[in-house]
Design a protein around this motif. Structure first.
Motif, PDB file in Angstrom:
ATOM      1  N   THR A   1      14.747   7.716  16.211  1.00  0.00           N
ATOM      2  CA  THR A   1      16.103   7.614  15.688  1.00  0.00           C
ATOM      3  C   THR A   1      16.205   8.448  14.414  1.00  0.00           C
ATOM      4  OG1 THR A   1      15.654   5.715  14.260  1.00  0.00           O
ATOM      5  CG2 THR A   1      16.249   5.245  16.562  1.00  0.00           C
ATOM      6  N   ARG A   2      17.409   8.770  14.038  1.00  0.00           N
ATOM      7  CA  ARG A   2      17.611   9.535  12.806  1.00  0.00           C
ATOM      8  C   ARG A   2      17.055   8.764  11.613  1.00  0.00           C
ATOM      9  NH1 ARG A   2      23.385  11.906  10.445  1.00  0.00           N
ATOM     10  NH2 ARG A   2      22.499  12.763   8.535  1.00  0.00           N
ATOM     11  N   ALA A   3      17.252   7.449  11.607  1.00  0.00           N
ATOM     12  CA  ALA A   3      16.757   6.623  10.498  1.00  0.00           C
ATOM     13  C   ALA A   3      15.233   6.667  10.426  1.00  0.00           C
ATOM     14  CB  ALA A   3      17.247   5.182  10.660  1.00  0.00           C
ATOM     15  N   GLN A   4      14.556   6.619  11.577  1.00  0.00           N
ATOM     16  CA  GLN A   4      13.101   6.688  11.596  1.00  0.00           C
ATOM     17  C   GLN A   4      12.612   8.042  11.106  1.00  0.00           C
ATOM     18  OE1 GLN A   4      12.657   5.791  15.741  1.00  0.00           O
ATOM     19  NE2 GLN A   4      12.305   3.602  15.409  1.00  0.00           N
TER      20      GLN A   4
ATOM     21  N   GLU B   1      14.181  10.137   9.091  1.00  0.00           N
ATOM     22  CA  GLU B   1      14.434  10.251   7.643  1.00  0.00           C
ATOM     23  C   GLU B   1      13.361   9.516   6.846  1.00  0.00           C
ATOM     24  OE1 GLU B   1      19.335  10.632   7.617  1.00  0.00           O
ATOM     25  OE2 GLU B   1      18.376   8.667   7.350  1.00  0.00           O
ATOM     26  N   ALA B   2      13.001   8.327   7.295  1.00  0.00           N
ATOM     27  CA  ALA B   2      11.992   7.540   6.580  1.00  0.00           C
ATOM     28  C   ALA B   2      10.636   8.248   6.608  1.00  0.00           C
ATOM     29  CB  ALA B   2      11.890   6.148   7.198  1.00  0.00           C
TER      30      ALA B   2
ATOM     31  N   CYS C   1      10.625  11.461   4.356  1.00  0.00           N
ATOM     32  CA  CYS C   1      10.486  11.197   2.917  1.00  0.00           C
ATOM     33  C   CYS C   1       9.023  11.011   2.540  1.00  0.00           C
ATOM     34  CB  CYS C   1      11.290   9.958   2.532  1.00  0.00           C
ATOM     35  SG  CYS C   1      13.065  10.235   2.431  1.00  0.00           S
TER      36      CYS C   1
ATOM     37  N   LEU D   1      17.245   7.343   0.219  1.00  0.00           N
ATOM     38  CA  LEU D   1      18.001   7.026   1.438  1.00  0.00           C
ATOM     39  C   LEU D   1      19.102   5.993   1.199  1.00  0.00           C
ATOM     40  CD1 LEU D   1      15.027   6.893   3.977  1.00  0.00           C
ATOM     41  CD2 LEU D   1      16.661   8.760   3.622  1.00  0.00           C
TER      42      LEU D   1
ATOM     43  N   ILE E   1      18.675   2.721   0.636  1.00  0.00           N
ATOM     44  CA  ILE E   1      18.373   1.454   1.307  1.00  0.00           C
ATOM     45  C   ILE E   1      17.327   0.699   0.505  1.00  0.00           C
ATOM     46  CG2 ILE E   1      18.936   2.351   3.616  1.00  0.00           C
ATOM     47  CD1 ILE E   1      15.937   2.778   4.095  1.00  0.00           C
TER      48      ILE E   1
ATOM     49  N   ALA F   1      13.991  -2.450   3.999  1.00  0.00           N
ATOM     50  CA  ALA F   1      14.634  -1.726   5.100  1.00  0.00           C
ATOM     51  C   ALA F   1      13.847  -0.461   5.434  1.00  0.00           C
ATOM     52  CB  ALA F   1      16.071  -1.371   4.737  1.00  0.00           C
ATOM     53  N   LEU F   2      13.342   0.215   4.384  1.00  0.00           N
ATOM     54  CA  LEU F   2      12.521   1.399   4.608  1.00  0.00           C
ATOM     55  C   LEU F   2      11.269   1.023   5.391  1.00  0.00           C
ATOM     56  CD1 LEU F   2      11.879   4.449   3.885  1.00  0.00           C
ATOM     57  CD2 LEU F   2      10.435   3.481   2.095  1.00  0.00           C
TER      58      LEU F   2
ATOM     59  N   ARG G   1      11.941   0.510   8.996  1.00  0.00           N
ATOM     60  CA  ARG G   1      12.078   1.779   9.730  1.00  0.00           C
ATOM     61  C   ARG G   1      10.719   2.394  10.021  1.00  0.00           C
ATOM     62  NH1 ARG G   1      17.153   5.072   6.900  1.00  0.00           N
ATOM     63  NH2 ARG G   1      18.701   3.400   7.081  1.00  0.00           N
TER      64      ARG G   1
END
Length: 203
Positions: A144-147, A149-150, A153, A167, A169, A173-174, A177
């Motif tokens: 996923t885009r969230a995964q 991005e994490a 980083c 992010l 969050i 939450a990080l 992910r």
């Protein structure tokens, strides 16, 4: 049983099948395999790589163009750089190659010996091993885009707090992910997840 253990068992089976070694390129995309391993003699590997024979090898051309399994001697493609003759001079006199998977993610496995042609039963075993290696080493199609991005980083060197702030969050939450990304990639650690994501060209 883990993916890695199954792949290692299949590579052990190739060792038993191929007295002069093997070459495995799994899920070849954009002319580069996601997984590559060779147990051919080191002198031949060094010679092959130093001459960029992977760009000239009739076995590679055959494997990319045809899905199936055959003896090297049955491949009708021209060999203007005499790759096969040079392989024979390094002891790889007889061999077989097996290709499996869609053209966008092809796997190619080659095996060699010095004493005789591979028989039909050995070709069938090579085919089965190639198919199983392709399946076992199949990369995930996406994160996923969230995964992404994490993982990106952390790959860029951010610590958890900085990554979460970047992010927008919470740290929890990080971490969630990152855990979901590790599960998706079948990775035990975040570092392994980042490595796999890079190998799979997801980062």
């Amino acid at each position: 049983m883990s993916e890695r253990k199954v792949v290692n068992q299949l590579l052990d089976a190739l060792d038993q099948l191929a007295p002069m070694g093997y070459s495995v390129g799994l899920h070849i995309r954009y002319a580069s395999p996601l997984v590559y391993k060779s147990s051919y003699p080191a002198e031949w590997r060094d010679f092959y790589n130093s001459h960029s024979y992977y760009l000239r090898d009739p076995l590679v051309f055959w494997g990319v163009g045809v899905e199936g399994t055959t003896r090297w001697s049955a491949i009708p493609l021209p060999d203007p750089f005499s790759v096969m003759a040079k392989a024979a001079s390094h002891g790889l006199k007889f061999g077989a190659v097996s290709s499996y998977g869609p053209i966008t993610s092809r796997s190619i496995v080659g095996v060699a010996r010095a004493d005789r042609e591979f028989d039909d039963a050995e070709l069938a075993a090579l085919r089965e091993i190639t198919i199983r290696l392709h399946i076992e080493a199949k990369p995930p199609n996406e994160l996923t885009r969230a995964q992404i991005e994490a993982l990106q980083c952390l790959a860029d060197g951010d610590r958890h707090a900085a990554a979460a702030g970047k992010l927008g969050i919470s740290e929890s939450a990080l971490k969630a992910r990152l855990v979901s990304a590790r599960v998706r990639l079948e990775a035990r650690t975040t570092s392994e997840a980042i490595r796999k994501a890079r190998e799979y060209r997801l980062l």
